[in-house]
Write a protein that holds these residues in place. Sequence first.
Motif, PDB file in Angstrom:
ATOM      1  N   TRP A   1       0.827  -1.146  -0.066  1.00 23.37           N
ATOM      2  CA  TRP A   1       0.044   0.140   0.174  1.00 23.37           C
ATOM      3  C   TRP A   1       1.013   1.287  -0.006  1.00 23.37           C
ATOM      4  O   TRP A   1       0.511   2.113  -0.644  1.00 23.37           O
ATOM      5  CB  TRP A   1      -0.885   0.259   1.256  1.00 23.37           C
TER       6      TRP A   1
ATOM      7  N   ALA B   1       2.323   1.564  -3.547  1.00 22.38           N
ATOM      8  CA  ALA B   1       1.133   1.891  -4.388  1.00 22.38           C
ATOM      9  C   ALA B   1       0.873   3.433  -4.296  1.00 22.38           C
ATOM     10  O   ALA B   1       0.259   4.029  -5.222  1.00 22.38           O
ATOM     11  CB  ALA B   1      -0.190   1.385  -4.279  1.00 22.38           C
ATOM     12  N   HIS B   2       0.795   4.109  -3.159  1.00 21.48           N
ATOM     13  CA  HIS B   2       0.209   5.534  -2.911  1.00 21.48           C
ATOM     14  C   HIS B   2       1.443   6.319  -2.330  1.00 21.48           C
ATOM     15  O   HIS B   2       1.132   7.486  -2.062  1.00 21.48           O
ATOM     16  CB  HIS B   2      -0.809   5.366  -2.035  1.00 21.48           C
ATOM     17  N   GLN B   3       2.481   6.107  -2.727  1.00 19.63           N
ATOM     18  CA  GLN B   3       3.592   6.762  -2.139  1.00 19.63           C
ATOM     19  C   GLN B   3       3.738   7.330  -0.718  1.00 19.63           C
ATOM     20  O   GLN B   3       3.735   8.610  -0.532  1.00 19.63           O
ATOM     21  CB  GLN B   3       3.913   8.289  -3.084  1.00 19.63           C
TER      22      GLN B   3
ATOM     23  N   THR C   1      -8.249  -2.985  -4.356  1.00 21.03           N
ATOM     24  CA  THR C   1      -8.898  -1.487  -4.188  1.00 21.03           C
ATOM     25  C   THR C   1      -9.435  -1.430  -2.684  1.00 21.03           C
ATOM     26  O   THR C   1      -9.716  -0.270  -2.425  1.00 21.03           O
ATOM     27  CB  THR C   1     -10.045  -1.620  -5.192  1.00 21.03           C
TER      28      THR C   1
ATOM     29  N   GLU D   1      -7.496   1.699  -1.248  1.00 16.88           N
ATOM     30  CA  GLU D   1      -7.949   3.104  -2.145  1.00 16.88           C
ATOM     31  C   GLU D   1      -9.516   3.269  -1.556  1.00 16.88           C
ATOM     32  O   GLU D   1      -9.647   4.638  -1.095  1.00 16.88           O
ATOM     33  CB  GLU D   1      -8.256   2.597  -3.363  1.00 16.88           C
TER      34      GLU D   1
ATOM     35  N   LEU E   1      -8.624   5.157   1.805  1.00 12.54           N
ATOM     36  CA  LEU E   1      -8.199   6.465   1.834  1.00 12.54           C
ATOM     37  C   LEU E   1      -9.270   7.364   1.186  1.00 12.54           C
ATOM     38  O   LEU E   1      -9.383   8.514   1.920  1.00 12.54           O
ATOM     39  CB  LEU E   1      -6.832   6.407   0.765  1.00 12.54           C
ATOM     40  N   ARG E   2     -10.207   6.863   0.492  1.00 13.27           N
ATOM     41  CA  ARG E   2     -11.242   7.802  -0.030  1.00 13.27           C
ATOM     42  C   ARG E   2     -11.955   8.035   1.196  1.00 13.27           C
ATOM     43  O   ARG E   2     -12.650   9.088   1.554  1.00 13.27           O
ATOM     44  CB  ARG E   2     -12.124   7.077  -1.005  1.00 13.27           C
TER      45      ARG E   2
END
Length: 170
Positions: free
Chosen positions: A20, A23-25, A158, A161, A164-165
């Motif tokens: 994770w 993938a999301h820096q 997913t 993600e 995070l959203r």
Amino acid sequence: MRIFLVGFSGAGKTYWGKKWGEAHQIKYYDLDEEISVDHGESVTDIFEKLGERAFRNLEKEALEYFLEIDDFILSCGGGTPCFFDNMDRMNEEGTTIYLHATPQQIYNRVITETDKRPLLKKIEPSEIKAFIDKKLRDREPSYRKAKIILDTEKINDTTFEKILRSLEQV
Ligand code: S3P
């Protein structure tokens, strides 16, 4: 954003945390690794030479540092949420995610590498399953204080993600 991954050894905290983060820096850290770098010894050696109590103090100290900084995913040790007020502090300062796995799943994942896990190292192979059952039962109330609980079998690309959203909307 502060993300704390909690759960038993072998639940996949390192695997998902790294994935994770990449993938999301988002910077990824492993609490055991931080303790071992700070102390100049592996966690296994700290357990053996100083004992679990001393390790728990070092772990608490290392965690305090992460409660002050920001923007990371931290993979905690299996016992981190179960000592002192660690779990409450992580909940106050960030998002805690419990990676839930069944005792059998954990057993399958750790059985080949018990020498790397100080808690399992001294247990007879025939008793490891019962040990995991009991420890997990004892620890589950602390783990379940997590804000998000994920079944490790159901995590997919997913999952993070979506988390995070949901955090962005708060
Ligand atoms: C522990 C788990 C280990 C490590 C130490 C103690 C525990 O971390 O912190 O050996 O009490 O369950 P992992 O969960 O990364 O194996």
